[in-house]
Design a protein around this motif. Structure first.
Motif, short mmCIF file in Angstrom:
data_model
loop_
_atom_site.label_atom_id
_atom_site.label_comp_id
_atom_site.label_asym_id
_atom_site.label_seq_id
_atom_site.Cartn_x
_atom_site.Cartn_y
_atom_site.Cartn_z
N ALA A 90 10.55 -18.59 8.21
CA ALA A 90 10.20 -17.85 9.55
C ALA A 90 11.25 -17.66 10.15
O ALA A 90 11.27 -16.52 10.90
N LEU A 91 12.55 -18.57 10.26
CA LEU A 91 12.87 -18.77 11.56
C LEU A 91 14.27 -17.52 11.45
O LEU A 91 13.91 -17.04 12.31
N PRO A 92 14.88 -17.17 11.01
CA PRO A 92 15.61 -16.14 10.81
C PRO A 92 14.79 -14.97 11.31
O PRO A 92 16.20 -13.98 11.87
N TYR A 93 13.80 -14.60 10.83
CA TYR A 93 13.24 -13.28 11.08
C TYR A 93 12.70 -13.50 12.79
O TYR A 93 12.77 -12.20 13.20
N ALA A 125 -2.97 -13.95 10.23
CA ALA A 125 -1.09 -14.00 10.77
C ALA A 125 -0.90 -13.30 9.86
O ALA A 125 0.51 -12.96 10.29
N MET A 126 -1.25 -12.68 8.72
CA MET A 126 0.01 -11.12 7.70
C MET A 126 -0.76 -9.76 9.44
O MET A 126 0.85 -9.66 9.46
N ASN A 127 -0.89 -9.67 9.75
CA ASN A 127 -1.68 -8.83 10.67
C ASN A 127 -0.08 -8.94 11.43
O ASN A 127 0.58 -7.91 11.92
N GLU A 133 7.25 -6.79 11.86
CA GLU A 133 8.62 -5.98 10.92
C GLU A 133 8.11 -5.23 11.61
O GLU A 133 9.63 -4.12 11.31
N HIS A 134 7.38 -4.02 11.56
CA HIS A 134 6.97 -2.33 12.22
C HIS A 134 8.23 -2.60 13.52
O HIS A 134 8.25 -1.66 13.67
N ARG A 192 4.68 -10.11 1.45
CA ARG A 192 3.43 -10.91 2.40
C ARG A 192 3.85 -12.70 2.81
O ARG A 192 3.24 -12.75 3.55
N GLU A 193 4.70 -13.10 1.69
CA GLU A 193 4.91 -14.36 2.31
C GLU A 193 5.44 -14.91 3.60
O GLU A 193 5.57 -15.52 4.53
N VAL A 194 6.76 -13.62 3.84
CA VAL A 194 7.35 -14.16 5.58
C VAL A 194 6.78 -13.03 6.32
O VAL A 194 6.39 -14.28 7.23
N SER A 195 5.87 -12.03 5.72
CA SER A 195 5.03 -11.70 6.81
C SER A 195 4.05 -12.77 7.32
O SER A 195 3.91 -13.37 8.72
#
Length: 893
Positions: A90-93, A125-127, A133-134, A192-195
């Motif tokens: 998740a770090l770079p995001y 977590a997905m939410n 991202e949005h 999905r994985e990154v989110s």
């Protein structure tokens, strides 16, 4: 219910001795309970919708957490970047995000579902990850193609789109832009994985930093034979946090009463923290509503005011709140019938929503197909043909959605007003506790049914006590003037108003006989007050001299802000147009701006005619406005712009109100019109504002000089980070302080809407921008507040016990109006016999001296000379004779 005879005295007897004490006790308990019920209902509704972050208590928690959580996320990014070895996925995001934005998204997502015992970690977590991202997509879109982004945003603003709709539109539009490669938006979807990883990392940050949540296995998860025994994780509030939140909610419920009138005289204010209501069930607001959001600032200001002796102020507010009222039952009866008919009688709002346009058969078929696809868990794609129909339907539906939103607000206000009137109709007298704003203006604490309410509310109220109309006291003339004014005949001399009333006696008698059959009153300018005046007038005609009248008769100032600005500098030009000097007809500054006066002022009408005749590049713009107004510019075109000028009205305000007027007279097509149409419309408004501003600036040139001078003084003091205090002639002390609302501003584009979030508590540091923006309107408001208090002082001394006030509109019984008319003029003159600008400048000078002595160690005499040099020189006054106000019949009319 009849009030028994009593000798109970407000200032000497215990409240328990009042014959209405038990009923007052019950009513205040009801106020507390209804407020608590409303809060609880709102919480339940928010829980069902997973929108608990909208609750005031939850918002307070979020605001407290955001600064530290944002800092914690920033530190996590920094430490994780420096750590050797594999980096978190998740770090770079998260690194690309503003940490406070990430914090807000996380806190909002978790707090929205706080009503649930457990929130599944995966879904939560997905939410959070998808929302992050949005957010990044929106920021990229705005940065690379701001014109296109704001085109969609402005369209949604015009349509008042909901958060859900904004999010859906922006997500779909962004995906379409990327797919079609319309613009350079190279975006690699997170997947999905990154989110999930981003969401988990942010949840972990919240759990670690706050200590109020925990991750634990789902206690409701059922392990199945042969399936994986991996536990399902949930995020849940700790028991300690649940208890704290429950107590906070309880406190908020108890402190959110629905303020209503009292049935015994309101408690006198003892300082600014205690007064108005009698029992512990109702915690009233402070007597003075301070312009400071920081609680410690409010408490500090409250302590200061408790130490100030302001007898005229307290006497004035006590006179207002001791005025006894009752419901006008005949008007209430008509209002109930009119409301039940739902026909817009008397400008009442519709009860039901306007119907939306019918959907086409293709749209209905597509909706059915979409529902079936959802049940079958398969994808549904809408055809381009149906897409076009949906887009057209939305354009036609948007203005109806907006109208329905406005209708609901007005409908709710009407319902509560009528219901409150029905409840209080059983009492022969009731009262309205009052409070002050920081400028010294007085307001009733109850909402909806109150003397400063809308036309319906004021039409439903009348004084509880009556006074006789006799040949000597002139009450009959004032009653007729009230009737004519409420009908809309308030811009003509008094004699013509009375003549109009006498000429329409037959109509008034028919209305009084049956208002639901003879409904001419419903077309009046202020229909419900007109109906009340009509009924009172006919009663007087039937009774004759000695008629006991209870109707409040009101007179309004002529653009009161400009009256004060003109009096300050003895401005003989603007003063004439706002009736500071005697005239045989009421002067109308709004009409002067629109059409000129044939002498000193060239109005907009002549300017537009000259531009049109000149045939230059602006000819078509001038013709547009002249044709729209049928070659006769009305006062309504300029009224709102001129009215707000003394209260900080800028060119932007002129643009806003000119567009509002145009939208009423020449409505925008339901589909919003083409871009060319909108651009042309904006050009027309800009053209009109340019010339209107020029005319107004000439008419009120001296008034604008006062406003500029006040801002210059405020700028000098603002540089010292000190509030400005000044005392008005009533003895009221104004504390002018606008604190900086935040240390850190987080600007989001969540769902395409710019949201500014305060992530730190309001500081004690002064906001220089707000100090300058507010000084002129607040100074003028403080003067009209002082004039009202001094007028009330004279009324009390003369034995006038019933008084109605709406800031710059004063009222009392018809039989006392001659006296009131004199007192309000004397009070205005008394205010301006003081050198109010000189006293304000001296107050600023004292503040500067204190700072120079304390911070620079200057000698007080030297500091005084230095402070005098720092402030602008006093302004020169004109030749207006202030005492002429005493002879001006239409000063307040």
């Amino acid at each position: 219910m009849t009030l028994p005879f009593t000798t109970w005295t407000l200032t000497t007897d215990a409240p328990e001795m009042h014959p209405m004490w038990q009923r007052e006790l019950d009513l205040e308990r009801e106020m507390m309970q209804s407020g608590a019920d409303a809060v609880r209902d709102a919480v339940i509704k928010s829980e069902r919708r997973d929108q608990m972050s909208r609750s005031p208590v939850i918002r307070g928690v979020m605001t407290d957490w955001l600064p530290e959580l944002g800092a914690h996320i920033r530190d996590w990014v920094r430490q994780s970047s420096l750590t050797t070895g594999p980096k978190p996925i998740a770090l770079p995001y998260i690194k690309e995000m503003d940490p406070h934005v990430a914090a807000l998204i996380t806190v909002k997502a978790i707090m929205d579902g706080i009503g649930k015992s457990n929130q599944k970690l995966v879904y939560l977590a997905m939410n959070i990850g998808r929302t992050c991202e949005h957010e990044q997509q929106i920021r990229m879109w705005e940065a690379k193609e701001p014109k296109l982004f704001y085109h969609y945003k402005d369209e949604m603003d015009r349509n008042r789109a909901t958060d859900v709709h904004r999010r859906r539109v922006n997500v779909n539009q962004f995906a379409k832009l990327v797919k079609d490669q319309t613009i350079d938006l190279s975006w690699n979807g997170w997947g999905r994985e990154v989110s999930f990883r981003v969401g988990v990392a942010l949840i972990d940050a919240l759990v670690t930093k706050t200590g109020w949540f925990e991750r634990r296995p789902d206690p409701d998860h059922v392990f199945k034979r042969g399936a994986s025994n991996t536990p399902q994780w949930v995020v849940a509030p700790t028991e300690e946090f649940r208890k704290w939140l429950g107590k906070a909610m309880d406190r908020f419920e108890l402190n959110s009463p629905h303020f209503r009138p009292t049935v015994m005289p309101p408690k006198h204010w003892d300082g600014i923290r205690d007064g108005g209501y009698w029992t512990p069930y109702v915690q009233p607001p402070r007597l003075i509503r301070f312009k400071a959001h920081q609680e410690t600032q409010k408490e500090y200001a409250a302590d200061e005011y408790d130490a100030i002796d302001m007898p005229v102020v307290y006497d004035a507010i006590h006179l207002l709140q001791e005025t006894a009222w009752k419901v006008n039952k005949r008007v209430l009866d008509v209002a109930v019938k009119a409301w039940a008919l739902d026909e817009g009688i008397g400008k009442l709002p519709p009860i039901e929503d306007m119907p939306l346009p019918d959907k086409t058969p293709d749209m209905l078929e597509d909706l059915a197909a979409a529902r079936e696809a959802k049940r079958a868990k398969r994808e549904h794609k809408r055809s381009e043909h149906v897409d076009a129909q949906v887009l057209d339907w939305k354009k036609r539906a948007s203005p109806i959605y907006r109208a329905n939103a406005k209708r609901f607000t007005r409908m709710r206000a009407t319902t509560v007003t009528i219901q409150t009137a029905q409840k209080y109709a059983e009492f022969n007298r009731f009262y309205f506790p009052h409070m002050l704003d920081f400028r010294g203006r007085m307001y009733p604490i109850p909402n909806y049914l109150q003397p400063q309410g809308n036309d319906l509310a004021r039409g439903l109220l009348t004084f509880a006590d009556s006074l006789p109309i006799t040949e000597e006291n002139g009450g009959a003339g004032w009653l007729a003037i009230q009737l004519a004014s409420m009908w809309g005949h308030d811009k003509v001399p008094y004699g013509e108003r009375i003549d109009w009333v006498e000429a329409n006696e037959v109509m008034f008698r028919l209305i009084a006989e049956d208002p639901m059959v003879n409904m001419e009153w419903a077309k009046a300018d202020k229909p419900w007050q007109a109906l009340a005046a009509c009924l009172e007038w006919v009663d007087f005609l039937n009774t004759g001299w000695g008629f006991m009248s209870s109707l409040p008769v009101m007179v309004d100032g002529t653009c009161n802000g400009i009256q004060h600005l003109s009096a300050i500098l003895r401005d003989e030009v603007a003063g004439r147009y706002v009736n500071l000097v005697p005239s045989d007809r009421p002067q109308d500054i709004y009409k002067v701006v629109a059409r000129g006066d044939g002498d000193a002022v060239e109005g907009l009408q002549r300017i537009l005619e000259d531009i049109e005749a000149g045939g230059g590049p602006d000819k078509h713009k001038a013709s547009y406005w002249l044709d729209l107004c049928k070659r006769d510019l009305p006062r309504s075109l300029t009224k709102r712009q001129v009215m707000v000028l003394p209260y900080g009205g800028s060119r932007d305000a002129f643009y806003k109100y000119t567009r509002a007027w145009l939208d009423e007279e020449d409505p925008v097509p339901s589909d919003g019109g083409s871009e060319a149409y909108r651009n042309r419309r904006n050009e027309m408004i800009t053209f009109m504002v340019k010339h209107m501003w020029a005319v107004v600036s000439k008419v009120v040139e001296r008034g604008l000089a006062v406003m500029t001078w006040l801002q210059k003084c405020a700028k000098v003091v603002a540089d010292t980070n000190q509030p400005i205090y000044w005392q008005v002639p009533s003895g009221y002390v104004v504390r002018h302080f606008y604190g900086q609302n935040l240390d850190k501003r987080v600007e989001l584009k969540l769902s395409g809407e710019r949201v500014v979030v305060t992530v730190r508590e309001t500081t004690a540091k002064l906001s220089a921008v707000d100090q300058l923006r507010g000084i002129a309107p607040n100074f003028i408001h403080s003067l009209d507040g002082a004039a009202l208090m001094l007028c009330l002082k004279r009324c009390r001394e003369a034995g006038i016990e019933d008084f109605s006030s709406v800031h710059d509109a004063y009222g009392t019984h018809a039989s006392n109006m001659n006296a009131l008319a004199q007192y309000l003029r004397e009070a205005f003159v008394e205010v301006h016999e003081h050198d109010v600008l000189g006293e304000f400048r001296a107050a600023c000078q004292r503040i500067l001296v204190d700072v120079l002595v304390a911070e620079q160690g200057m000698d007080p005499l030297a500091a005084s000379e230095k402070a005098d040099e720092m402030l602008p020189a006093p302004l020169e006054k004109g030749s207006l004779d202030l005492n002429a106000v005493l002879e001006s019949d239409y000063f307040f009319a």
